[in-house]
Design a protein around this motif. Sequence first.
Motif, PDB file in Angstrom:
ATOM      1  N   UNK A  13       0.831  -1.208   0.000  1.00  0.00           N
ATOM      2  CA  UNK A  13       0.000   0.000   0.000  1.00  0.00           C
ATOM      3  C   UNK A  13       0.864   1.257   0.000  1.00  0.00           C
ATOM      4  N   UNK A  14       1.946   1.242   0.761  1.00  0.00           N
ATOM      5  CA  UNK A  14       2.828   2.404   0.810  1.00  0.00           C
ATOM      6  C   UNK A  14       3.545   2.605  -0.522  1.00  0.00           C
ATOM      7  N   UNK A  15       3.921   1.497  -1.171  1.00  0.00           N
ATOM      8  CA  UNK A  15       4.544   1.572  -2.489  1.00  0.00           C
ATOM      9  C   UNK A  15       3.570   2.169  -3.498  1.00  0.00           C
ATOM     10  N   UNK A  16       2.324   1.724  -3.456  1.00  0.00           N
ATOM     11  CA  UNK A  16       1.306   2.253  -4.368  1.00  0.00           C
ATOM     12  C   UNK A  16       1.034   3.724  -4.096  1.00  0.00           C
ATOM     13  N   UNK A  17       1.046   4.104  -2.827  1.00  0.00           N
ATOM     14  CA  UNK A  17       0.832   5.508  -2.463  1.00  0.00           C
ATOM     15  C   UNK A  17       1.970   6.377  -2.998  1.00  0.00           C
ATOM     16  N   UNK A  18       3.181   5.908  -2.869  1.00  0.00           N
ATOM     17  CA  UNK A  18       4.339   6.640  -3.390  1.00  0.00           C
ATOM     18  C   UNK A  18       4.290   6.720  -4.907  1.00  0.00           C
ATOM     19  N   UNK A  31       6.512   2.462 -13.055  1.00  0.00           N
ATOM     20  CA  UNK A  31       6.076   1.146 -12.603  1.00  0.00           C
ATOM     21  C   UNK A  31       6.620   0.915 -11.200  1.00  0.00           C
ATOM     22  N   UNK A  32       6.018  -0.033 -10.524  1.00  0.00           N
ATOM     23  CA  UNK A  32       6.518  -0.368  -9.192  1.00  0.00           C
ATOM     24  C   UNK A  32       7.938  -0.921  -9.288  1.00  0.00           C
ATOM     25  N   UNK A  33       8.245  -1.595 -10.365  1.00  0.00           N
ATOM     26  CA  UNK A  33       9.601  -2.112 -10.562  1.00  0.00           C
ATOM     27  C   UNK A  33      10.591  -0.954 -10.681  1.00  0.00           C
TER      28      UNK A  33
END
Length: 91
Positions: A13-18, A31-33
Amino acid sequence: MTTAVKVDDEAKARLEELQAEIRLEAGKNVTQQELLSRLIDDAYDSREDVVDSFRESTVPASEADIDAFLDDTFDSGTETDEADIDDILYG
């Protein structure tokens, strides 16, 4: 080559928020990668701080550690002021 890395729900969730904040503030989709790669690069540059963050904290000292320290101390009966300490340390 990519490898899957498992993260808990809070980290995800924190990664998606960032990721969303980058999209809003910088106007760029990443991308998250890409985001994880950038975070790893940044952490690698300050890896001493990252390693230290995994060390067991000793500050503040636990009550048991404080008691153990104080058990080995004694009052010599000699009064010492800053000038005495400076003289001892710096001659």
